[in-house]
Design an enzyme around this catalytic site. Structure first.
Site, PDB file in Angstrom:
ATOM      1  N   THR A  78       0.833  -1.209   0.000  1.00 20.83           N
ATOM      2  CA  THR A  78       0.000   0.000   0.000  1.00 20.83           C
ATOM      3  C   THR A  78       0.869   1.262   0.000  1.00 20.83           C
ATOM      4  O   THR A  78       0.461   2.287  -0.543  1.00 20.83           O
ATOM      5  CB  THR A  78      -0.975   0.030   1.196  1.00 20.83           C
ATOM      6  OG1 THR A  78      -0.240   0.087   2.416  1.00 20.83           O
ATOM      7  CG2 THR A  78      -1.904  -1.168   1.193  1.00 20.83           C
ATOM      8  N   HIS A 117       9.458   2.613   9.114  1.00 22.46           N
ATOM      9  CA  HIS A 117       9.278   1.668  10.218  1.00 22.46           C
ATOM     10  C   HIS A 117       8.030   2.083  11.007  1.00 22.46           C
ATOM     11  O   HIS A 117       7.898   3.251  11.386  1.00 22.46           O
ATOM     12  CB  HIS A 117      10.509   1.674  11.126  1.00 22.46           C
ATOM     13  CG  HIS A 117      10.355   0.714  12.256  1.00 22.46           C
ATOM     14  ND1 HIS A 117      10.479  -0.653  12.085  1.00 22.46           N
ATOM     15  CD2 HIS A 117      10.036   0.902  13.555  1.00 22.46           C
ATOM     16  CE1 HIS A 117      10.252  -1.250  13.241  1.00 22.46           C
ATOM     17  NE2 HIS A 117       9.977  -0.339  14.150  1.00 22.46           N
TER      18      HIS A 117
HETATM   19  C1  GAR Z   1       4.171  -0.836   6.710  1.00 25.09           C
HETATM   20  O1  GAR Z   1       3.397  -0.566   7.847  1.00 25.09           O
HETATM   21  C2  GAR Z   1       5.640  -0.605   7.017  1.00 25.09           C
HETATM   22  O2  GAR Z   1       5.866   0.416   7.929  1.00 25.09           O
HETATM   23  C3  GAR Z   1       6.023  -1.931   7.607  1.00 25.09           C
HETATM   24  O3  GAR Z   1       5.354  -2.884   6.842  1.00 25.09           O
HETATM   25  C4  GAR Z   1       4.137  -2.323   6.356  1.00 25.09           C
HETATM   26  C5  GAR Z   1       4.074  -2.546   4.870  1.00 25.09           C
HETATM   27  O4  GAR Z   1       2.817  -2.204   4.373  1.00 25.09           O
HETATM   28  N1  GAR Z   1       7.433  -2.117   7.568  1.00 25.09           N
HETATM   29  C6  GAR Z   1       8.088  -2.823   8.466  1.00 25.09           C
HETATM   30  O5  GAR Z   1       7.547  -3.380   9.401  1.00 25.09           O
HETATM   31  C7  GAR Z   1       9.584  -2.894   8.246  1.00 25.09           C
HETATM   32  N2  GAR Z   1      10.228  -3.391   9.397  1.00 25.09           N
HETATM   33  P1  GAR Z   1       2.562  -2.148   2.810  1.00 25.09           P
HETATM   34  O6  GAR Z   1       3.129  -3.437   2.203  1.00 25.09           O
HETATM   35  O7  GAR Z   1       1.077  -2.106   2.685  1.00 25.09           O
HETATM   36  O8  GAR Z   1       3.232  -0.925   2.269  1.00 25.09           O
END
Ligand code: GAR
Length: 218
Positions: free
Chosen positions: A20, A116
């Protein structure tokens, strides 16, 4: 979106999941609010829904499973090799759930951004939302920072905060945090693409001034 525009900086986006955040970049580029070329989307997970988002936006995709490599170093060397032909100026980690080694970080030093889902320096690592709820925190959020060899510890750029409600589950909090991520990450990319944001000597600079604290987004 794949047309080469010589005046634009090029970013490779690394994902593992739903993408996303990647979608928020695609949307801002399409509305003209972010002047950046997404030259490739790379995933370590062939089932990542974010790969379809990239395909829909006609961005090239690459999939390299970490399971095919004996250790982190050889996986990272494969990532570097795969990204090379796309000539990325920046590497954008957007939910990329692999810890990167110095092999990768050194190759792109000062040009890697990570997001993060916590108010760093609080809650680096995994399960941030549940840990914040369990600790009785009133606020959660997300932080965009330059990635360095130390996990979730590089110079911070921008932070967005959201309230934690008393009845929140980790999933509800994660959804609220994602919404703010879709604001702060494109904002950081925009500053980077305009060369207003830079990394030098282990620190972040905005408009030539040392960023002592992350920009607070509200
Ligand atoms: C997001 O919330 C990001 O901050 C987190 O994964 C999610 C990805 O969402 N990242 C971590 O936890 C990295 N350690 P998305 O795939 O929908 O962009």
């Amino acid at each position: 979106m794949t047309n080469f525009r010589p005046n634009r900086r090029r970013a490779a986006v690394l994902i593992s999941g739903s993408g996303t955040n990647l979608q928020s970049f695609i949307d801002k580029i399409q509305t003209g609010d972010l002047a950046l070329d997404l030259c490739v989307v790379l995933s370590n997970n062939s089932g990542a829904a974010g790969l379809s988002r990239a395909n829909n936006a006609q961005i090239p995709t690459v999939c390299i499973s970490h399971n095919n490599y004996p250790d982190r170093q050889s996986f990272d060397a494969a990532l570097v090799e795969a990204l090379d032909p796309y000539l990325p100026d920046f590497i954008i980690l957007a939910g990329f759930m692999r810890v990167l080694t110095p092999i990768f970080i050194a190759k792109f030093e000062g040009r890697i951004l990570n997001i993060h889902p916590s108010l760093l320096p609080d809650y680096p690592g995994l399960n941030t939302h549940q840990r914040a709820i369990d600790a009785g925190e009133k606020w959660a959020g997300s932080t965009v920072h330059f990635a360095t060899e130390e996990l979730d510890a590089g110079p911070m750029i921008i932070q967005g905060r959201v309230p934690i409600k008393r009845e929140d589950t980790a999933e509800q909090l994660a959804a609220r945090v994602l919404k703010i991520e879709h604001q702060i990450y494109p904002e950081a990319l925009s500053l980077l693409s305009m060369e207003r944001l830079k990394y030098e000597g282990g620190a972040a600079y905005l408009d030539g001034k040392l960023l002592l604290k992350p920009i607070q987004y509200s």
